[in-house]
Design a protein around this motif. Structure first.
Motif, PDB file in Angstrom:
ATOM      1  N   MET A  35       0.848  -1.184   0.000  1.00 39.21           N
ATOM      2  CA  MET A  35       0.000   0.000   0.000  1.00 39.21           C
ATOM      3  C   MET A  35       0.889   1.242   0.000  1.00 39.21           C
ATOM      4  O   MET A  35       1.895   1.295   0.682  1.00 39.21           O
ATOM      5  CB  MET A  35      -0.894  -0.026   1.254  1.00 39.21           C
ATOM      6  N   SER A  36       0.537   2.228  -0.771  1.00 39.27           N
ATOM      7  CA  SER A  36       1.361   3.428  -0.860  1.00 39.27           C
ATOM      8  C   SER A  36       0.910   4.486   0.143  1.00 39.27           C
ATOM      9  O   SER A  36      -0.226   4.502   0.594  1.00 39.27           O
ATOM     10  CB  SER A  36       1.307   3.996  -2.278  1.00 39.27           C
ATOM     11  N   THR A  37       1.819   5.365   0.461  1.00 41.60           N
ATOM     12  CA  THR A  37       1.518   6.452   1.379  1.00 41.60           C
ATOM     13  C   THR A  37       0.888   7.603   0.613  1.00 41.60           C
ATOM     14  O   THR A  37       1.357   7.970  -0.462  1.00 41.60           O
ATOM     15  CB  THR A  37       2.805   6.929   2.076  1.00 41.60           C
ATOM     16  N   ARG A  38      -0.163   8.145   1.174  1.00 46.36           N
ATOM     17  CA  ARG A  38      -0.854   9.291   0.576  1.00 46.36           C
ATOM     18  C   ARG A  38      -0.463  10.551   1.352  1.00 46.36           C
ATOM     19  O   ARG A  38      -0.285  10.499   2.556  1.00 46.36           O
ATOM     20  CB  ARG A  38      -2.363   9.117   0.663  1.00 46.36           C
ATOM     21  N   THR A  39      -0.357  11.654   0.643  1.00 46.04           N
ATOM     22  CA  THR A  39      -0.064  12.939   1.266  1.00 46.04           C
ATOM     23  C   THR A  39      -1.329  13.788   1.251  1.00 46.04           C
ATOM     24  O   THR A  39      -1.963  13.923   0.207  1.00 46.04           O
ATOM     25  CB  THR A  39       1.069  13.665   0.526  1.00 46.04           C
ATOM     26  N   PHE A  40      -1.670  14.329   2.408  1.00 42.67           N
ATOM     27  CA  PHE A  40      -2.848  15.179   2.544  1.00 42.67           C
ATOM     28  C   PHE A  40      -2.415  16.603   2.873  1.00 42.67           C
ATOM     29  O   PHE A  40      -1.528  16.809   3.707  1.00 42.67           O
ATOM     30  CB  PHE A  40      -3.767  14.693   3.673  1.00 42.67           C
ATOM     31  N   ARG A  41      -3.041  17.552   2.237  1.00 45.92           N
ATOM     32  CA  ARG A  41      -2.850  18.962   2.564  1.00 45.92           C
ATOM     33  C   ARG A  41      -4.161  19.474   3.131  1.00 45.92           C
ATOM     34  O   ARG A  41      -5.201  19.371   2.493  1.00 45.92           O
ATOM     35  CB  ARG A  41      -2.453  19.764   1.333  1.00 45.92           C
ATOM     36  N   ILE A  42      -4.075  20.022   4.330  1.00 44.43           N
ATOM     37  CA  ILE A  42      -5.270  20.459   5.052  1.00 44.43           C
ATOM     38  C   ILE A  42      -5.142  21.929   5.397  1.00 44.43           C
ATOM     39  O   ILE A  42      -4.115  22.363   5.919  1.00 44.43           O
ATOM     40  CB  ILE A  42      -5.446  19.632   6.345  1.00 44.43           C
ATOM     41  N   MET A  43      -6.186  22.674   5.108  1.00 45.06           N
ATOM     42  CA  MET A  43      -6.230  24.093   5.474  1.00 45.06           C
ATOM     43  C   MET A  43      -7.354  24.286   6.477  1.00 45.06           C
ATOM     44  O   MET A  43      -8.485  23.867   6.242  1.00 45.06           O
ATOM     45  CB  MET A  43      -6.435  24.967   4.241  1.00 45.06           C
ATOM     46  N   THR A  45      -7.742  15.486   9.085  1.00 47.55           N
ATOM     47  CA  THR A  45      -8.432  16.774   9.175  1.00 47.55           C
ATOM     48  C   THR A  45      -8.843  17.073  10.611  1.00 47.55           C
ATOM     49  O   THR A  45      -8.683  18.205  11.083  1.00 47.55           O
ATOM     50  CB  THR A  45      -9.658  16.791   8.235  1.00 47.55           C
ATOM     51  N   GLU A  46      -9.333  16.082  11.322  1.00 43.89           N
ATOM     52  CA  GLU A  46      -9.689  16.270  12.731  1.00 43.89           C
ATOM     53  C   GLU A  46      -8.469  16.664  13.559  1.00 43.89           C
ATOM     54  O   GLU A  46      -8.542  17.544  14.409  1.00 43.89           O
ATOM     55  CB  GLU A  46     -10.315  14.994  13.295  1.00 43.89           C
ATOM     56  N   ARG A  47      -7.335  15.999  13.305  1.00 43.51           N
ATOM     57  CA  ARG A  47      -6.104  16.336  14.036  1.00 43.51           C
ATOM     58  C   ARG A  47      -5.666  17.763  13.731  1.00 43.51           C
ATOM     59  O   ARG A  47      -5.233  18.493  14.622  1.00 43.51           O
ATOM     60  CB  ARG A  47      -4.978  15.366  13.682  1.00 43.51           C
ATOM     61  N   ASN A  67     -15.819  30.845  13.344  1.00 40.75           N
ATOM     62  CA  ASN A  67     -15.975  30.368  11.963  1.00 40.75           C
ATOM     63  C   ASN A  67     -14.864  29.429  11.509  1.00 40.75           C
ATOM     64  O   ASN A  67     -14.408  29.505  10.375  1.00 40.75           O
ATOM     65  CB  ASN A  67     -16.095  31.541  10.984  1.00 40.75           C
ATOM     66  N   LEU A  68     -14.424  28.537  12.396  1.00 38.77           N
ATOM     67  CA  LEU A  68     -13.382  27.584  12.040  1.00 38.77           C
ATOM     68  C   LEU A  68     -13.944  26.565  11.046  1.00 38.77           C
ATOM     69  O   LEU A  68     -15.003  25.989  11.272  1.00 38.77           O
ATOM     70  CB  LEU A  68     -12.899  26.859  13.300  1.00 38.77           C
ATOM     71  N   ARG A  69     -13.245  26.392   9.921  1.00 39.54           N
ATOM     72  CA  ARG A  69     -13.665  25.437   8.910  1.00 39.54           C
ATOM     73  C   ARG A  69     -12.415  24.864   8.240  1.00 39.54           C
ATOM     74  O   ARG A  69     -11.372  25.489   8.218  1.00 39.54           O
ATOM     75  CB  ARG A  69     -14.602  26.071   7.896  1.00 39.54           C
ATOM     76  N   SER A  70     -12.573  23.690   7.669  1.00 41.58           N
ATOM     77  CA  SER A  70     -11.419  22.994   7.084  1.00 41.58           C
ATOM     78  C   SER A  70     -11.709  22.544   5.667  1.00 41.58           C
ATOM     79  O   SER A  70     -12.844  22.267   5.301  1.00 41.58           O
ATOM     80  CB  SER A  70     -11.077  21.761   7.914  1.00 41.58           C
TER      81      SER A  70
END
Length: 118
Positions: free
Chosen positions: A1-9, A73-75, A93-96
């Protein structure tokens, strides 16, 4: 299984800042300039308080499966809340939003390289 990279704002708005807090943020503004924003594991905060009270934290995380983006995203949201609360900064107004880079469309340069290597 490959590692996925996530970008979270994680975006929000400073709320109810005291004059001292505002001065503190303005004094540190150069470190948090939008032009130097980067996605980092610990999260990078950017804002331009002189223009508006909005801020953005940028996080980069990894996971094994597509579903891991939800936990990441939760983290990220919790890390942003902890940073703001730990310094006594009010916010609202915190949103992701999150992106799995393995699902992102290729740019022109990447398409050319893929064709060249095929």
């Amino acid at each position: 299984m490959s590692t996925r990279t996530f970008r979270i704002m994680v975006r929000g708005v400073f709320d109810g800042l005291t004059a001292e807090q505002r001065a503190e943020l303005l004094a540190e503004a150069e470190e948090h300039d939008v032009l130097t924003a980067a996605f980092t594991p610990e999260g990078h905060l950017s804002y331009d308080l002189a223009a508006r009270p909005a801020f953005t934290f940028r996080f980069q995380e990894t996971g094994e499966a597509a579903e891991d983006i939800l936990v990441a995203t939760e983290r990220a949201e919790e890390a942003a809340r902890a940073w703001l609360t730990g310094r006594g900064y009010g916010y609202k107004n915190l949103r992701s939003s999150a992106e799995d880079l393995s699902q992102a469309p290729l740019g022109a340069r990447q398409r050319r390289a893929a064709r060249k290597n095929a």
